[in-house]
Design a protein around this motif. Structure first.
Motif, PDB file in Angstrom:
ATOM      1  N   ARG A 257       0.827  -1.213   0.000  1.00  0.00           N
ATOM      2  CA  ARG A 257       0.000   0.000   0.000  1.00  0.00           C
ATOM      3  C   ARG A 257       0.860   1.261   0.000  1.00  0.00           C
ATOM      4  NH1 ARG A 257      -3.143  -1.059   5.240  1.00  0.00           N
ATOM      5  NH2 ARG A 257      -4.023   1.024   4.861  1.00  0.00           N
ATOM      6  N   VAL A 258       1.914   1.253   0.806  1.00  0.00           N
ATOM      7  CA  VAL A 258       2.805   2.411   0.856  1.00  0.00           C
ATOM      8  C   VAL A 258       3.504   2.601  -0.479  1.00  0.00           C
ATOM      9  CG1 VAL A 258       4.880   3.365   1.927  1.00  0.00           C
ATOM     10  CG2 VAL A 258       3.120   2.300   3.357  1.00  0.00           C
ATOM     11  N   ARG A 259       3.938   1.496  -1.083  1.00  0.00           N
ATOM     12  CA  ARG A 259       4.638   1.580  -2.366  1.00  0.00           C
ATOM     13  C   ARG A 259       3.716   2.130  -3.452  1.00  0.00           C
ATOM     14  NH1 ARG A 259       9.209  -1.026  -4.553  1.00  0.00           N
ATOM     15  NH2 ARG A 259       9.472  -2.071  -2.544  1.00  0.00           N
ATOM     16  N   GLU A 260       2.506   1.567  -3.561  1.00  0.00           N
ATOM     17  CA  GLU A 260       1.568   2.027  -4.588  1.00  0.00           C
ATOM     18  C   GLU A 260       1.140   3.467  -4.325  1.00  0.00           C
ATOM     19  OE1 GLU A 260      -0.959   2.488  -7.728  1.00  0.00           O
ATOM     20  OE2 GLU A 260       0.594   0.973  -7.406  1.00  0.00           O
ATOM     21  N   GLY A 261       0.879   3.803  -3.070  1.00  0.00           N
ATOM     22  CA  GLY A 261       0.466   5.163  -2.739  1.00  0.00           C
ATOM     23  C   GLY A 261       1.547   6.187  -3.024  1.00  0.00           C
ATOM     24  N   THR A 262       2.796   5.832  -2.772  1.00  0.00           N
ATOM     25  CA  THR A 262       3.894   6.759  -3.048  1.00  0.00           C
ATOM     26  C   THR A 262       4.052   6.988  -4.537  1.00  0.00           C
ATOM     27  OG1 THR A 262       5.011   6.012  -1.017  1.00  0.00           O
ATOM     28  CG2 THR A 262       6.339   7.231  -2.614  1.00  0.00           C
ATOM     29  N   GLN A 263       3.824   5.945  -5.337  1.00  0.00           N
ATOM     30  CA  GLN A 263       3.871   6.135  -6.789  1.00  0.00           C
ATOM     31  C   GLN A 263       2.735   7.053  -7.249  1.00  0.00           C
ATOM     32  OE1 GLN A 263       6.192   4.934  -9.426  1.00  0.00           O
ATOM     33  NE2 GLN A 263       5.029   6.729 -10.077  1.00  0.00           N
ATOM     34  N   ARG A 264       1.568   6.901  -6.661  1.00  0.00           N
ATOM     35  CA  ARG A 264       0.456   7.796  -6.994  1.00  0.00           C
ATOM     36  C   ARG A 264       0.798   9.241  -6.613  1.00  0.00           C
ATOM     37  NH1 ARG A 264      -4.865   4.325  -4.881  1.00  0.00           N
ATOM     38  NH2 ARG A 264      -4.457   2.457  -6.155  1.00  0.00           N
ATOM     39  N   LEU A 265       1.436   9.418  -5.467  1.00  0.00           N
ATOM     40  CA  LEU A 265       1.832  10.755  -5.040  1.00  0.00           C
ATOM     41  C   LEU A 265       2.864  11.332  -6.006  1.00  0.00           C
ATOM     42  CD1 LEU A 265       1.831  13.105  -3.065  1.00  0.00           C
ATOM     43  CD2 LEU A 265       3.453  11.839  -1.632  1.00  0.00           C
ATOM     44  N   ALA A 266       3.803  10.499  -6.453  1.00  0.00           N
ATOM     45  CA  ALA A 266       4.809  10.962  -7.413  1.00  0.00           C
ATOM     46  C   ALA A 266       4.145  11.483  -8.683  1.00  0.00           C
ATOM     47  CB  ALA A 266       5.778   9.828  -7.742  1.00  0.00           C
ATOM     48  N   ALA A 267       3.106  10.819  -9.137  1.00  0.00           N
ATOM     49  CA  ALA A 267       2.407  11.243 -10.355  1.00  0.00           C
ATOM     50  C   ALA A 267       1.745  12.608 -10.164  1.00  0.00           C
ATOM     51  CB  ALA A 267       1.371  10.202 -10.756  1.00  0.00           C
ATOM     52  N   VAL A 268       1.170  12.834  -8.985  1.00  0.00           N
ATOM     53  CA  VAL A 268       0.552  14.137  -8.707  1.00  0.00           C
ATOM     54  C   VAL A 268       1.620  15.216  -8.594  1.00  0.00           C
ATOM     55  CG1 VAL A 268      -0.862  15.462  -7.103  1.00  0.00           C
ATOM     56  CG2 VAL A 268      -1.436  13.076  -7.584  1.00  0.00           C
ATOM     57  N   LEU A 269       2.722  14.899  -7.940  1.00  0.00           N
ATOM     58  CA  LEU A 269       3.810  15.868  -7.825  1.00  0.00           C
ATOM     59  C   LEU A 269       4.316  16.286  -9.200  1.00  0.00           C
ATOM     60  CD1 LEU A 269       5.846  14.353  -4.841  1.00  0.00           C
ATOM     61  CD2 LEU A 269       4.499  16.470  -4.825  1.00  0.00           C
ATOM     62  N   GLU A 270       4.347  15.354 -10.133  1.00  0.00           N
ATOM     63  CA  GLU A 270       4.765  15.695 -11.491  1.00  0.00           C
ATOM     64  C   GLU A 270       3.872  16.788 -12.082  1.00  0.00           C
ATOM     65  OE1 GLU A 270       6.663  11.422 -13.016  1.00  0.00           O
ATOM     66  OE2 GLU A 270       4.675  12.064 -13.695  1.00  0.00           O
ATOM     67  N   THR A 271       2.568  16.659 -11.884  1.00  0.00           N
ATOM     68  CA  THR A 271       1.656  17.656 -12.448  1.00  0.00           C
ATOM     69  C   THR A 271       1.815  19.005 -11.760  1.00  0.00           C
ATOM     70  OG1 THR A 271      -0.193  17.090 -10.958  1.00  0.00           O
ATOM     71  CG2 THR A 271       0.003  15.840 -13.007  1.00  0.00           C
ATOM     72  N   LEU A 272       2.035  18.990 -10.450  1.00  0.00           N
ATOM     73  CA  LEU A 272       2.194  20.244  -9.707  1.00  0.00           C
ATOM     74  C   LEU A 272       3.495  20.939 -10.093  1.00  0.00           C
ATOM     75  CD1 LEU A 272       0.967  19.118  -6.171  1.00  0.00           C
ATOM     76  CD2 LEU A 272      -0.258  20.568  -7.795  1.00  0.00           C
ATOM     77  N   ILE A 273       4.566  20.190 -10.219  1.00  0.00           N
ATOM     78  CA  ILE A 273       5.856  20.771 -10.591  1.00  0.00           C
ATOM     79  C   ILE A 273       5.822  21.276 -12.027  1.00  0.00           C
ATOM     80  CG2 ILE A 273       8.294  20.225 -11.002  1.00  0.00           C
ATOM     81  CD1 ILE A 273       8.050  18.241  -8.622  1.00  0.00           C
ATOM     82  N   ALA A 274       5.175  20.528 -12.904  1.00  0.00           N
ATOM     83  CA  ALA A 274       5.132  20.894 -14.322  1.00  0.00           C
ATOM     84  C   ALA A 274       4.366  22.191 -14.564  1.00  0.00           C
ATOM     85  CB  ALA A 274       4.509  19.766 -15.136  1.00  0.00           C
ATOM     86  N   GLU A 275       3.525  22.618 -13.606  1.00  0.00           N
ATOM     87  CA  GLU A 275       2.817  23.890 -13.768  1.00  0.00           C
ATOM     88  C   GLU A 275       3.790  25.064 -13.805  1.00  0.00           C
ATOM     89  OE1 GLU A 275      -0.638  24.998 -11.661  1.00  0.00           O
ATOM     90  OE2 GLU A 275      -1.361  22.944 -11.425  1.00  0.00           O
ATOM     91  N   GLU A 276       4.817  25.024 -12.956  1.00  0.00           N
ATOM     92  CA  GLU A 276       5.835  26.076 -12.909  1.00  0.00           C
ATOM     93  C   GLU A 276       7.196  25.415 -12.692  1.00  0.00           C
ATOM     94  OE1 GLU A 276       5.514  29.169 -13.513  1.00  0.00           O
ATOM     95  OE2 GLU A 276       3.377  29.575 -13.328  1.00  0.00           O
ATOM     96  N   PRO A 277       7.716  24.745 -13.697  1.00  0.00           N
ATOM     97  CA  PRO A 277       8.930  23.943 -13.499  1.00  0.00           C
ATOM     98  C   PRO A 277      10.130  24.736 -13.021  1.00  0.00           C
ATOM     99  CG  PRO A 277       8.387  24.134 -15.831  1.00  0.00           C
ATOM    100  CD  PRO A 277       7.214  24.642 -15.078  1.00  0.00           C
ATOM    101  N   GLU A 278      10.246  25.986 -13.439  1.00  0.00           N
ATOM    102  CA  GLU A 278      11.401  26.780 -13.026  1.00  0.00           C
ATOM    103  C   GLU A 278      11.328  27.192 -11.563  1.00  0.00           C
ATOM    104  OE1 GLU A 278      11.494  29.967 -15.815  1.00  0.00           O
ATOM    105  OE2 GLU A 278      12.249  28.721 -17.457  1.00  0.00           O
ATOM    106  N   GLN A 279      10.163  27.014 -10.955  1.00  0.00           N
ATOM    107  CA  GLN A 279      10.041  27.318  -9.532  1.00  0.00           C
ATOM    108  C   GLN A 279      10.319  26.097  -8.655  1.00  0.00           C
ATOM    109  OE1 GLN A 279       6.780  29.742  -8.205  1.00  0.00           O
ATOM    110  NE2 GLN A 279       6.588  30.801 -10.163  1.00  0.00           N
ATOM    111  N   TRP A 280      10.668  24.988  -9.280  1.00  0.00           N
ATOM    112  CA  TRP A 280      11.075  23.800  -8.512  1.00  0.00           C
ATOM    113  C   TRP A 280      12.578  23.917  -8.293  1.00  0.00           C
ATOM    114  CZ3 TRP A 280      13.201  18.603  -9.780  1.00  0.00           C
ATOM    115  CH2 TRP A 280      12.995  17.677  -8.733  1.00  0.00           C
TER     116      TRP A 280
END
Length: 294
Positions: A257-280
């Motif tokens: 559960r932790v492994r699958e959930g962390t991968q799901r979180l990684a996917a969301v983080l990708e979308t959040l970072i991609a909104e303003e990549p230079e601010q990461w």
């Protein structure tokens, strides 16, 4: 003596930044970070690798990396500039997208985990969250320089962020779990695995590890996980994006559960970072291949 010297440097920067008008502070911070990209070539090169991952091979990676370091400079300038008398101005110049999501999660009894990336000014996100009834408990590393640690704790308290320190026998996980059990809020930076012992995930197309903490706590306590993006506005102020609750897995072993959930979180983080990549502004190795390329 070196510990005292480091502390005095931080205090001097704090004193200097506090004298500046907001626009001057903001531009000096960005400018200092941008100029550092010409000196700290190793960090700029690492930022270039990250920007290529996020934005693709067609990006002008050097320009994007210099701007990322500029935003990192702005982040530190804002931290040093902050004073209690400026809290209201910071709050008034900030807005939240998805505020109802935060309110709904805070109203539930299970507690809330704000999963935050190194985007924009995440300290300001803590101040804004507290103003909306979601004062957060965060984790900070217990550095050798105790004076600087105390100073950082004081600064974060000014931003309405409570701190639990790692190390020295502290049972951080139990403290966070108890906080969540009381229906309160925990904020965790989750896009960089400092110890390198986290959960393997695919992040921007390449395997790395991310901290297990957010999903391990969520599976243990039933807390709601809200991914959060923090972004600088073009001028003064910030925009905070509250993502809908992460779907925490409920089937399988705890490890699965932790492994699958962390991968799901990684996917969301990708979308959040991609909104303003230079601010990461992660300018250190974050993937195994980064360390090989140094």
């Amino acid at each position: 003596m070196s510990g005292l010297f480091g502390y005095l440097v931080f205090r001097a920067l704090w004193g200097f930044a506090g004298l500046l008008p907001e626009p001057v502070m903001r531009w000096l911070g960005f400018g200092a970070g941008y100029l550092m990209s010409f000196v700290a070539r190793g960090r700029r090169a690492m930022a270039e690798r990250h920007q290529q991952r996020i934005q693709g091979p067609g990006v002008n990676a050097r320009r994007a990396a210099r701007r990322a370091m500029g935003f990192y400079g702005r982040y530190y300038a804002e931290v040093f500039w902050m004073r209690p008398r400026r809290r209201r101005a910071v709050l008034d110049a900030s807005r939240v997208d998805g505020l109802s999501i935060l309110h709904e999660a805070v109203a539930a009894p299970a507690g809330v985990i704000l999963a935050v990336g190194h985007l924009g000014n995440w300290e300001a996100a803590g101040l804004k969250a507290a103003s909306e009834g979601a004062r957060a408990l965060a984790v900070a590393e217990a550095l050798i320089n105790e004076r600087i640690v105390r100073w950082f704790v004081e600064m974060r308290a000014m931003m309405d962020i409570d701190i639990v320190l790692t190390g020295r026998g502290a049972r951080v996980t139990d403290t966070l779990a108890q906080h969540l059990a009381e229906g309160k809020v925990v904020a965790l930076l989750c896009d960089r695995d400092i110890k390198g012992s986290g959960i393997p995930v695919t992040f921007f197309g390449e395997e790395t590890t991310l901290p297990a903490g957010p999903l391990a706590l969520a599976c243990r306590t039933g807390a709601t996980v809200l991914p959060v993006g923090a972004y600088f506005l073009e001028k003064a102020g910030h925009r905070f994006q509250i993502h809908p609750p992460l779907a925490v897995p409920t089937e399988g072993t705890l490890e699965e559960r932790v492994r699958e959930g962390t991968q799901r979180l990684a996917a969301v983080l990708e979308t959040l970072i991609a909104e303003e990549p230079e601010q990461w502004h992660v300018v250190v190795p974050n993937w195994p291949s980064d360390r090989e390329a140094r």
